[in-house]
Design an enzyme around this catalytic site. Sequence first.
Site, PDB file in Angstrom:
ATOM      1  N   ASP A  52       0.433  -1.361  -0.172  1.00 50.37           N
ATOM      2  CA  ASP A  52      -0.196   0.132  -0.029  1.00 50.37           C
ATOM      3  C   ASP A  52       1.091   1.614   0.069  1.00 50.37           C
ATOM      4  O   ASP A  52       0.629   2.466   0.365  1.00 50.37           O
ATOM      5  CB  ASP A  52      -0.938   0.096   0.955  1.00 50.37           C
ATOM      6  N   ASP A  91      -1.157  -6.311  -0.283  1.00 48.16           N
ATOM      7  CA  ASP A  91      -1.932  -5.683   0.852  1.00 48.16           C
ATOM      8  C   ASP A  91      -2.949  -5.288   1.124  1.00 48.16           C
ATOM      9  O   ASP A  91      -3.470  -5.016   0.459  1.00 48.16           O
ATOM     10  CB  ASP A  91      -1.288  -3.944   1.271  1.00 48.16           C
ATOM     11  N   GLU A 190      10.001  -3.963  10.285  1.00 50.18           N
ATOM     12  CA  GLU A 190       9.603  -2.611  10.137  1.00 50.18           C
ATOM     13  C   GLU A 190      10.517  -1.446  10.557  1.00 50.18           C
ATOM     14  O   GLU A 190       9.530  -1.773  11.533  1.00 50.18           O
ATOM     15  CB  GLU A 190       8.805  -2.031   9.477  1.00 50.18           C
TER      16      GLU A 190
HETATM   17  O1  KIV Z   1       3.834  -1.090   1.164  1.00 52.15           O
HETATM   18  C1  KIV Z   1       4.934  -1.482   2.249  1.00 52.15           C
HETATM   19  O2  KIV Z   1       5.729  -1.373   0.088  1.00 52.15           O
HETATM   20  C2  KIV Z   1       5.124  -2.038   2.595  1.00 52.15           C
HETATM   21  C3  KIV Z   1       6.698  -2.482   3.260  1.00 52.15           C
HETATM   22  C4  KIV Z   1       7.187  -1.540   3.337  1.00 52.15           C
HETATM   23  C5  KIV Z   1       7.360  -3.808   3.815  1.00 52.15           C
HETATM   24  O3  KIV Z   1       4.933  -2.613   3.416  1.00 52.15           O
END
Ligand code: KIV
Length: 272
Positions: A52, A91, A190
């Site tokens: 996301d 996501d 993270e």
């Molecule tokens: O949305 C994304 O790019 C992420 C990464 C930073 C792990 O969740």
Amino acid sequence: MSVAKKEYKRITVKSLLEMKQRGEKISMLTAYDFTMAKIVDGAGVDVILVGDSASNTMAGHETTLPLTLDQMIYHASSVIRGINRSLVVVDLPFGSYQSDPKEALRSAIRIMKESGAHAVKVEGGKEIKESIKRILNAGIPVMGHLGLTPQSIYKFGTYTVRAKEEEEAEKLKADAKMLEKAGCFAVVLEKIPAKLAKEVAESINIPVIGIGAGNGVDGQVLVIHDMLGMTHEFNPRFLRRYLNLYDEMTEAISQYVDDVKSRDFPNDNEQY
Ligand code: KIV
């Protein structure tokens, strides 16, 4: 220590588990469109995350919160059309899974059915345990995400390193164990201290993929726009830039403008 790389025709959640067991590190990058996905897949990246973070990189929002489920499905289906080998994880966007497990399952089913993706990722620990279980019970693989969880940015207030204090570190360790027990196939950590990330990776059997979490985990993920240097205002310590595409693209595009203005483009060979 370098570990022999096994050739996989297609990466599955099982391949990732085998990689952890063999000590082979897992590579993961984001992609949000067909062309980028084709390049990332062709370069041998194991997991493509339709993150996301598209909210920031593709839509120019300040946070990940505004992205909708329909927009994630659009990005994910474009990525799916570009891949042959990588596992594609998508996501679940903010607001599509936090309110109740039934809604979480409906959102995950829409992603899997309408995009053809292989798995979903959710941010959070015990607060969303029931939603995770509901999705897993439907046969949909789930990747967890702990530490700095950008969908909660207004609760944290800043994007600084998480879990530096004992209480938050203990909660993170318990959440990682819960995600493993619930049946998640992997967890993203993270922006947390490297020592804590290593401890978590050693304490659970599923792969732990880090971003700003040091080298003691089972794999690494970066946002593709950042590692290619297409963004230049975002400079966290954990980011390694492999190109400086912002400058290279700006130079190429300015050259094009000059060539058009000066009537150099198109020349005799570039017309019919
Ligand atoms: O949305 C994304 O790019 C992420 C990464 C930073 C792990 O969740």
